[in-house]
Design an enzyme around this catalytic site. Sequence first.
Site, PDB file in Angstrom:
ATOM      1  N   PRO A 156      34.857  -4.932   2.318  1.00 33.96           N
ATOM      2  CA  PRO A 156      35.667  -5.056   3.530  1.00 33.96           C
ATOM      3  C   PRO A 156      35.053  -4.402   4.765  1.00 33.96           C
ATOM      4  CG  PRO A 156      36.670  -3.530   1.961  1.00 33.96           C
ATOM      5  CD  PRO A 156      35.556  -4.237   1.235  1.00 33.96           C
ATOM      6  N   ASN A 157      35.195  -5.122   5.852  1.00 29.97           N
ATOM      7  CA  ASN A 157      34.776  -4.698   7.196  1.00 29.97           C
ATOM      8  C   ASN A 157      33.267  -4.733   7.422  1.00 29.97           C
ATOM      9  OD1 ASN A 157      37.457  -4.146   8.222  1.00 29.97           O
ATOM     10  ND2 ASN A 157      37.478  -2.449   6.780  1.00 29.97           N
ATOM     11  N   ARG A 163      30.969  -2.728  14.700  1.00 29.90           N
ATOM     12  CA  ARG A 163      31.863  -1.726  14.125  1.00 29.90           C
ATOM     13  C   ARG A 163      31.198  -0.347  14.158  1.00 29.90           C
ATOM     14  NH1 ARG A 163      32.465  -0.812   7.659  1.00 29.90           N
ATOM     15  NH2 ARG A 163      34.229   0.598   7.722  1.00 29.90           N
ATOM     16  N   TYR A 198      27.222   2.859  11.625  1.00 32.80           N
ATOM     17  CA  TYR A 198      26.728   1.745  10.801  1.00 32.80           C
ATOM     18  C   TYR A 198      25.552   1.002  11.438  1.00 32.80           C
ATOM     19  CZ  TYR A 198      31.063   2.585   8.271  1.00 32.80           C
ATOM     20  OH  TYR A 198      32.072   3.176   7.535  1.00 32.80           O
ATOM     21  N   ASN A 250      27.833  -2.881  -1.807  1.00 32.05           N
ATOM     22  CA  ASN A 250      28.481  -1.921  -0.916  1.00 32.05           C
ATOM     23  C   ASN A 250      29.939  -2.360  -0.858  1.00 32.05           C
ATOM     24  OD1 ASN A 250      29.514  -0.312   1.068  1.00 32.05           O
ATOM     25  ND2 ASN A 250      27.897  -0.709   2.557  1.00 32.05           N
ATOM     26  N   ALA A 253      35.352   0.392   1.770  1.00 35.52           N
ATOM     27  CA  ALA A 253      36.426   1.346   1.457  1.00 35.52           C
ATOM     28  C   ALA A 253      36.931   1.225   0.020  1.00 35.52           C
ATOM     29  CB  ALA A 253      37.575   1.148   2.439  1.00 35.52           C
ATOM     30  N   HIS A 308      36.203   3.882  -2.670  1.00 39.99           N
ATOM     31  CA  HIS A 308      36.978   5.118  -2.808  1.00 39.99           C
ATOM     32  C   HIS A 308      38.368   4.879  -3.402  1.00 39.99           C
ATOM     33  CE1 HIS A 308      33.751   6.189  -0.135  1.00 39.99           C
ATOM     34  NE2 HIS A 308      34.244   5.440   0.833  1.00 39.99           N
ATOM     35  N   ASP A 356      35.791  -1.052 -12.964  1.00 43.13           N
ATOM     36  CA  ASP A 356      35.834  -1.650 -14.302  1.00 43.13           C
ATOM     37  C   ASP A 356      34.960  -2.901 -14.374  1.00 43.13           C
ATOM     38  OD1 ASP A 356      37.507   0.354 -15.155  1.00 43.13           O
ATOM     39  OD2 ASP A 356      39.323  -0.879 -15.252  1.00 43.13           O
ATOM     40  N   GLU A 410      24.573   0.815  -6.135  1.00 37.57           N
ATOM     41  CA  GLU A 410      25.597   1.034  -5.105  1.00 37.57           C
ATOM     42  C   GLU A 410      24.911   1.524  -3.828  1.00 37.57           C
ATOM     43  OE1 GLU A 410      28.287   4.117  -6.315  1.00 37.57           O
ATOM     44  OE2 GLU A 410      29.396   4.096  -4.425  1.00 37.57           O
ATOM     45  N   HIS A 448      25.503   2.712   0.335  1.00 36.81           N
ATOM     46  CA  HIS A 448      26.324   3.000   1.519  1.00 36.81           C
ATOM     47  C   HIS A 448      25.409   3.239   2.701  1.00 36.81           C
ATOM     48  CE1 HIS A 448      29.836   2.950  -0.843  1.00 36.81           C
ATOM     49  NE2 HIS A 448      29.275   3.757  -1.706  1.00 36.81           N
ATOM     50  N   ILE A 449      25.739   2.609   3.800  1.00 38.20           N
ATOM     51  CA  ILE A 449      24.921   2.714   5.009  1.00 38.20           C
ATOM     52  C   ILE A 449      25.002   4.132   5.566  1.00 38.20           C
ATOM     53  CG2 ILE A 449      24.707   1.901   7.397  1.00 38.20           C
ATOM     54  CD1 ILE A 449      25.912  -0.809   6.331  1.00 38.20           C
ATOM     55  N   SER A 450      26.216   4.637   5.672  1.00 41.35           N
ATOM     56  CA  SER A 450      26.420   5.970   6.244  1.00 41.35           C
ATOM     57  C   SER A 450      26.333   7.029   5.146  1.00 41.35           C
ATOM     58  CB  SER A 450      27.791   6.038   6.931  1.00 41.35           C
ATOM     59  OG  SER A 450      28.824   5.898   5.966  1.00 41.35           O
ATOM     60  N   ARG A 498      30.983  12.812   5.847  1.00 40.92           N
ATOM     61  CA  ARG A 498      32.152  12.250   6.537  1.00 40.92           C
ATOM     62  C   ARG A 498      33.449  12.808   5.909  1.00 40.92           C
ATOM     63  NH1 ARG A 498      31.432   5.952   7.155  1.00 40.92           N
ATOM     64  NH2 ARG A 498      33.190   6.336   8.558  1.00 40.92           N
ATOM     65  N   ARG A 531      36.011  10.086   1.506  1.00 39.33           N
ATOM     66  CA  ARG A 531      34.832   9.233   1.249  1.00 39.33           C
ATOM     67  C   ARG A 531      33.865   9.888   0.261  1.00 39.33           C
ATOM     68  NH1 ARG A 531      35.320   5.239   5.330  1.00 39.33           N
ATOM     69  NH2 ARG A 531      36.336   6.127   7.146  1.00 39.33           N
TER      70      ARG A 531
HETATM   71  C1  DHK Z   1      31.214   1.412   4.323  1.00 38.26           C
HETATM   72  C2  DHK Z   1      32.551   1.448   4.534  1.00 38.26           C
HETATM   73  O1  DHK Z   1      33.188   0.376   4.977  1.00 38.26           O
HETATM   74  C3  DHK Z   1      33.329   2.679   4.336  1.00 38.26           C
HETATM   75  O2  DHK Z   1      34.658   2.414   3.972  1.00 38.26           O
HETATM   76  C4  DHK Z   1      32.680   3.607   3.339  1.00 38.26           C
HETATM   77  C5  DHK Z   1      30.490   2.536   3.690  1.00 38.26           C
HETATM   78  C6  DHK Z   1      31.228   3.832   3.703  1.00 38.26           C
HETATM   79  C7  DHK Z   1      29.057   2.612   4.184  1.00 38.26           C
HETATM   80  O3  DHK Z   1      28.625   3.653   4.646  1.00 38.26           O
HETATM   81  O4  DHK Z   1      28.344   1.610   4.079  1.00 38.26           O
HETATM   82  O5  DHK Z   1      33.380   4.825   3.307  1.00 38.26           O
END
Ligand code: DHK
Length: 147
Positions: free
Chosen positions: A11-12, A19, A24, A75, A78, A81, A88, A99, A101-103, A108, A112
């Site tokens: 998502p997102n 964003r 990011y 990735n 959210a 978390h 599963d 796995e 994560h960009i950030s 943070r 997270r």
């Molecule tokens: C991306 C998201 O959308 C967040 O909800 C995660 C992650 C971190 C990222 O860093 O790629 O907490």
Amino acid sequence: MPKNLMVLNGPNLNLLGTREPEKYGTATLKDVETLIKNQASGHDLSVECRQSNTEGTLVDWLQEAGETVDGIIINAGAYTHTSVAIRDAVAAINIPVIEVHISNVYAREEFRHHSYISSVASGVIVGLGIQGYLLAVDALASMLREN
Ligand code: DHK
């Protein structure tokens, strides 16, 4: 036999580029997917990239990928978390799952800091920006070469 990867973004992540660019970056999801494809083709790997804002869709795609490709990069945004269902699905897969994560989630908010996925993933790459996806491709290429 040529090997295939699947990259799943949650998502997102469709909003990459606009964003919270300070967290990011400014590359769009399309830019990131192009870079991933170039990286994979350097290893003679093909890759399919998908993005969904929906938890169940990501579970469906993980199940599908577990049967059809040789390695997965996820990735889960959210859902990382919150989602026991995605954890599963990853645990049920018999191919490597990385796995990403960009950030740097550890720098943070506290919520997270915990990932449901990390303990069932083959590896985790955090906080290296979009380069994390490319490093994950390199890692999978090396794992798949060893097999
Ligand atoms: C991306 C998201 O959308 C967040 O909800 C995660 C992650 C971190 C990222 O860093 O790629 O907490």
